[in-house]
Scaffold this motif. Structure first.
Motif, PDB file in Angstrom:
ATOM      1  N   VAL A 155       0.879  -1.166   0.000  1.00  0.00           N
ATOM      2  CA  VAL A 155       0.000   0.000   0.000  1.00  0.00           C
ATOM      3  C   VAL A 155       0.916   1.215   0.000  1.00  0.00           C
ATOM      4  O   VAL A 155       1.724   1.388   0.910  1.00  0.00           O
ATOM      5  CB  VAL A 155      -0.915   0.036   1.245  1.00  0.00           C
ATOM      6  N   GLU A 200      -2.166   6.293  -1.937  1.00  0.00           N
ATOM      7  CA  GLU A 200      -2.621   5.142  -1.167  1.00  0.00           C
ATOM      8  C   GLU A 200      -1.959   5.215   0.196  1.00  0.00           C
ATOM      9  O   GLU A 200      -0.735   5.392   0.279  1.00  0.00           O
ATOM     10  CB  GLU A 200      -2.189   3.815  -1.817  1.00  0.00           C
ATOM     11  N   THR A 207      -6.926   3.638   2.644  1.00  0.00           N
ATOM     12  CA  THR A 207      -7.459   2.945   1.469  1.00  0.00           C
ATOM     13  C   THR A 207      -8.499   1.888   1.847  1.00  0.00           C
ATOM     14  O   THR A 207      -9.410   1.608   1.080  1.00  0.00           O
ATOM     15  CB  THR A 207      -6.330   2.301   0.628  1.00  0.00           C
ATOM     16  N   GLN A 238     -12.187   2.856   1.840  1.00  0.00           N
ATOM     17  CA  GLN A 238     -12.834   3.128   0.558  1.00  0.00           C
ATOM     18  C   GLN A 238     -13.812   2.008   0.194  1.00  0.00           C
ATOM     19  O   GLN A 238     -13.738   0.897   0.724  1.00  0.00           O
ATOM     20  CB  GLN A 238     -11.783   3.257  -0.544  1.00  0.00           C
ATOM     21  N   PRO A 247     -10.901  -1.107  -1.645  1.00  0.00           N
ATOM     22  CA  PRO A 247      -9.539  -0.814  -1.200  1.00  0.00           C
ATOM     23  C   PRO A 247      -8.543  -0.943  -2.353  1.00  0.00           C
ATOM     24  O   PRO A 247      -8.693  -1.820  -3.203  1.00  0.00           O
ATOM     25  CB  PRO A 247      -9.262  -1.882  -0.141  1.00  0.00           C
ATOM     26  N   CYS A 248      -7.560  -0.058  -2.369  1.00  0.00           N
ATOM     27  CA  CYS A 248      -6.537  -0.097  -3.405  1.00  0.00           C
ATOM     28  C   CYS A 248      -5.208  -0.544  -2.792  1.00  0.00           C
ATOM     29  O   CYS A 248      -4.722   0.059  -1.831  1.00  0.00           O
ATOM     30  CB  CYS A 248      -6.379   1.273  -4.054  1.00  0.00           C
ATOM     31  N   TYR A 249      -4.660  -1.587  -3.355  1.00  0.00           N
ATOM     32  CA  TYR A 249      -3.382  -2.126  -2.911  1.00  0.00           C
ATOM     33  C   TYR A 249      -2.857  -2.999  -4.044  1.00  0.00           C
ATOM     34  O   TYR A 249      -3.575  -3.300  -4.989  1.00  0.00           O
ATOM     35  CB  TYR A 249      -3.542  -2.957  -1.620  1.00  0.00           C
TER      36      TYR A 249
END
Length: 199
Positions: free
Chosen positions: A70, A97, A104, A107, A110-112
């Motif tokens: 992340v 991020e 994140t 959200q 999630p962004c990873y």
């Protein structure tokens, strides 16, 4: 807070690392890390902290590495076969991020990034670093080949000392963390069919 989270889950993570198959370990590890970061308790703690952090988790099992990232930390893999092809960096830095007050995992999605890579036969150096090393004024280490070359003819401690000394001399702005270790892989790595040995 991230370190505390992993300290609290250390027993379960050790159990996953001891599973008999590498593929199952990595699959279960990803699910575990996601559940930790998405837990109601952890998200509540993050809402009350000041600021944000990036996070890079790397696990080596057998001749493979798994990573969960992340933010903008970087994982490099240094090996002579890969350096000949100009390949050093494993993951890509991701901006915007974080884990923390801005998170994140709060959200809708999630962004990873996550991935698995086979290590090469012989000596592999895994090298994790934060953005301070890469974004240092005059950019002495913006090209990963320069980091790789720092380890070629020197002992590990001397190489790391040189990296830190160089960025200090260039008035580094951000804090810099480096974690590095070597892994010697005895098993053969995947090769193209036209380079395989026939038995």
């Amino acid at each position: 807070r991230v370190l505390e989270l992993f300290e609290n889950e250390k027993g379960h993570i050790k159990h996953l690392l001891c599973m008999p198959t590498t593929q199952k370990t990595f699959k279960m590890l990803e699910a575990k890390v996601l559940s930790m970061f998405q837990s109601t308790e952890f998200l509540a703690i993050c809402r009350n902290v000041k600021g944000e952090t990036a996070c890079l988790i790397v696990v080596r099992k057998d001749k493979y590495i798994w990573w969960f990232s992340v933010g903008d930390c970087v994982l490099y893999l240094f090996h002579k076969e890969l350096s000949t092809l100009g390949q050093y960096q494993v993951n890509q830095r991701q901006f915007y991020e974080w884990i923390g007050r801005v998170n994140t995992f709060e959200q809708e999605v999630p962004c990873y990034s996550v991935g698995i890579k086979e290590l090469r036969q012989g000596e592999n150096r895994l090298f994790l670093t934060t953005d301070g090393l890469i974004e240092c004024p005059n950019e002495p280490y913006s090209n990963p080949e320069n980091i790789y070359n720092a380890f070629v003819n020197c002992k590990e401690e001397e190489s790391i000392q040189t990296l830190f000394q160089t960025i200090q001399e260039n008035d580094v702005r951000d804090s810099t963390t480096i974690i590095t270790w070597k892994v010697n892989i005895l098993k053969e790595a995947t090769m193209p069919s036209n380079q395989q040995t026939d038995y």
